[in-house]
Scaffold this active site. Sequence first.
Site, PDB file in Angstrom:
ATOM      1  NE  ARG A   1     -25.546  -8.979  12.947  1.00  0.00           N
ATOM      2  CZ  ARG A   1     -25.890 -10.268  13.090  1.00  0.00           C
ATOM      3  NH1 ARG A   1     -25.031 -11.216  12.743  1.00  0.00           N
ATOM      4  NH2 ARG A   1     -27.075 -10.587  13.581  1.00  0.00           N
TER       5      ARG A   1
ATOM      6  CE  LYS B   1     -21.911 -14.839   9.257  1.00  0.00           C
ATOM      7  NZ  LYS B   1     -22.209 -13.825   8.234  1.00  0.00           N
TER       8      LYS B   1
END
Length: 297
Positions: free
Chosen positions: A273, A233
């Site tokens: 995740r 991210k």
Amino acid sequence: MPTMESAAPERSRTLAPPDGLPRPGRCLVMGILNVTPDSFSDGGLYADNRHAIDRGLELAAQGADIVDVGGESTRPGARPVCLDEELARTLPVVRELARAGVWVSVDTMHAPVARAAVEAGARLVNDVSGGLGDPAMARTVAAAGVPYVAMHWRAPSREMDRHARYDDVVPDVMAELGARVWQLTEAGVDPSRIALDPGLGFAKRPEHDWALLAGLGRLRKLGFPVLVGASRKRFIGAALTGTGAGDVPPAGRDVATAAVSALAAAGGAFCVRVHDVPASLDAVRMAAAYVEYRDCT
């Protein structure tokens, strides 16, 4: 709206994985399988069903405890897809992976997709909207009786960056997640099957993401297991750029993601995740060893 303290119902304070999920004695690793043409780091790589199924089998062979199949991109600015398209992308992949014995979750905010995926063999619903994207989701999950991950969410992807405003991000996110738990359980969702996700990168700036990662211990005081989805991210890329590494594209952030996985696991996350399973699997194993000795001192 309920307060943070009153939102969570009375329940066991265990922070083990939700009922119905694997319990390997360490932080779980969820492998990401985006069956989309437009996901932020791997869109299009597995848009073909055969490639997606092969990739899901590969993730499982690499040690993923869960393979998370998503048919709608949630990257910043992404546009929604119609239900028929999301179903066509996800169901064949979920069905074939489940038949092969893979633990499958479905990444969706739409109740019809969740229902169909569970019928096809998915054993977990991972909802980035925490039930806000579809009012029928809570009842669907309650009827299905499967574990449910409710993420902190404020707005659809195309407008979420405008909502990255907080008085104090950790208690603000706790209060909003607590309200979601209250509404989910009121709709009949079994609290022992609920996990929470602080939603790193969703209506968050990098400083918010780091504060939430550092505040996992406080988030866990809500009494529910916490999943961390940090893989590749923007806040990781920003941190790498700040060290003088230059602009690091998403696919070049896997080593740093594994470091964040170790931090999350040591901070008490029940699951991470990730796109790159082997690196984060090693990371959470090291975190488990570290925590064992840390807690003995």
